[in-house]
Design a protein around this motif. Structure first.
Motif, short mmCIF file in Angstrom:
data_model
loop_
_atom_site.label_atom_id
_atom_site.label_comp_id
_atom_site.label_asym_id
_atom_site.label_seq_id
_atom_site.Cartn_x
_atom_site.Cartn_y
_atom_site.Cartn_z
N HIS A 69 0.83 -1.20 0.00
CA HIS A 69 0.00 0.00 0.00
C HIS A 69 0.87 1.26 0.00
CE1 HIS A 69 -3.97 -1.64 0.29
NE2 HIS A 69 -3.62 -2.44 1.29
N ALA A 136 -8.10 2.91 1.18
CA ALA A 136 -9.49 2.65 1.54
C ALA A 136 -10.26 2.04 0.38
CB ALA A 136 -10.15 3.95 1.99
N SER A 138 -9.12 0.20 -2.01
CA SER A 138 -8.64 -1.15 -2.32
C SER A 138 -9.38 -2.22 -1.52
CB SER A 138 -7.14 -1.26 -2.06
OG SER A 138 -6.86 -1.17 -0.66
N THR A 139 -9.91 -1.84 -0.35
CA THR A 139 -10.58 -2.81 0.51
C THR A 139 -11.80 -3.42 -0.17
OG1 THR A 139 -9.82 -1.59 2.45
CG2 THR A 139 -11.61 -3.16 2.79
N SER A 140 -12.49 -2.63 -1.00
CA SER A 140 -13.68 -3.15 -1.68
C SER A 140 -13.47 -3.35 -3.18
CB SER A 140 -14.86 -2.19 -1.45
OG SER A 140 -14.52 -0.88 -1.90
N ASP A 163 -6.30 2.18 7.42
CA ASP A 163 -7.01 1.62 6.28
C ASP A 163 -6.32 0.34 5.80
OD1 ASP A 163 -8.83 3.71 6.32
OD2 ASP A 163 -7.70 4.92 4.88
N GLU A 166 -7.30 -2.39 8.15
CA GLU A 166 -8.65 -2.85 7.83
C GLU A 166 -8.65 -3.73 6.59
OE1 GLU A 166 -13.17 -1.13 7.02
OE2 GLU A 166 -11.52 0.26 7.38
N PHE A 167 -7.89 -3.33 5.56
CA PHE A 167 -7.74 -4.12 4.35
C PHE A 167 -7.20 -5.51 4.68
CE2 PHE A 167 -4.90 -5.77 1.09
CZ PHE A 167 -5.66 -5.71 -0.07
N LYS A 170 -9.71 -7.70 6.46
CA LYS A 170 -10.74 -8.17 5.54
C LYS A 170 -10.19 -9.26 4.63
CE LYS A 170 -14.06 -6.75 2.02
NZ LYS A 170 -14.63 -5.64 1.22
N LYS A 171 -8.93 -9.12 4.21
CA LYS A 171 -8.32 -10.08 3.29
C LYS A 171 -7.69 -11.27 4.01
CE LYS A 171 -9.13 -7.67 -0.46
NZ LYS A 171 -10.07 -8.18 -1.50
#
Length: 290
Positions: A69, A136, A138-140, A163, A166-167, A170-171
């Motif tokens: 990132h 942010a 990239s997370t979705s 962020d 969080e990514f 989630k991954k």
């Protein structure tokens, strides 16, 4: 001034000199200036931390995916690919799982994304992909797979590090390698709630003066991040990046997923937010109770 032999000694065996020239670490005649030497030293130091993590993933599943990132000019990504991915892929069979290994560079500046894409194509690095996205976003993003093995965020400013966390959560990342930078959000919140906190908490003397507010805000941000990661089942190690003497932002956080979610860490994080007047940041430092 260093001789060519000395400069070659500073370059890792197997490192592509052509890549170092493309990254402007080496001049066209193979020389390095002081700034380039420092930059190469920094990237190699990071490589020492990341290479064994990639090898662990490879040993477990014969392929590895890494997202970088705030990649910038992608010095780290290109050198990781050159030193680790390229030799691995050269020895892999055509149908080997290793062929699915990939490095993704996430960057918001379109000119840097395009430059990195062109360089990867020119050097025949097929396992590199560059995306023009914020951390942010990239997370979705559908451009990235559902699971990523390793997430790096080096000097991702202010909330971009959060962020990236969080990514990674989630991954379901196995590893995170974070070098936080410019933690201004927490310091701003400390300034806003200072009046109430000073009255109710004698430890607020740690951030009563403006310069202490800034320093304490930076320190406590990383403390909260570590507790957050532990609450989600990560084992956290915090160390210092050597060779980054020109920057005060040299704290390195390495997190490995172990699966033991810590309710104690979650409760401690909530207590810190409460006693420092930072309750408004609960959403950012979200936890996972055991």
């Amino acid at each position: 001034m260093k001789s060519n032999a000395q400069e070659k000694h500073e370059i890792r065996p197997g490192q592509s000199l052509e890549l170092l020239k493309e990254l402007h670490i080496l001049t066209r005649d193979g020389k390095m200036n002081q700034d380039s030497r420092r930059k190469l030293k920094q990237v190699y130091h990071l490589y020492q931390f990341i290479e064994p993590l990639m090898q662990e993933v490879m040993n477990a599943q014969s392929r590895v995916s890494l997202v970088d990132h705030g990649a910038g000019k992608s010095y780290l990504g290109f050198i990781l690919y050159d030193l680790f991915f390229k030799p691995m892929l050269a020895s892999a069979e055509a149908d080997s799982p290793a062929r699915a290994s990939k490095i993704y560079g996430i960057e918001t500046r379109d000119e840097l994304v395009e430059r990195s894409r062109e360089l990867a194509q020119r050097l025949a690095f097929p396992g590199m992909e560059f995306l023009n996205l914020s951390v942010a976003e990239s997370t979705s993003s559908q451009a990235l797979p559902e699971q990523i093995d390793i997430v790096t965020a080096l000097h991702a400013c202010n909330t971009a590090t959060d962020d990236a966390i969080e990514f990674a959560l989630k991954k379901k990342a196995r590893y995170m390698v974070l070098v936080p930078c410019c933690q201004a959000e927490v310091a701003a919140e400390l300034r806003k709630t200072k009046g109430d906190a000073v009255r109710n908490n004698p430890l607020s003397e740690l951030w009563r003066h403006p310069i202490h507010t800034r320093e304490f805000g930076s320190q406590i941000t990383n403390v909260l991040r570590c507790l957050q990661l532990e609450s989600h089942g990560y084992q956290v190690r915090v160390t210092e990046l050597v060779g980054w003497e020109h920057s005060m932002k040299n704290e390195l956080i390495i997190a490995e997923y172990k699966g033991q979610k810590s309710g104690k860490a979650a409760r401690r994080l909530a207590e810190i937010l409460d006693t420092t007047g930072l309750q408004s940041l609960e959403k950012r430092f979200f936890t996972q109770l055991a």
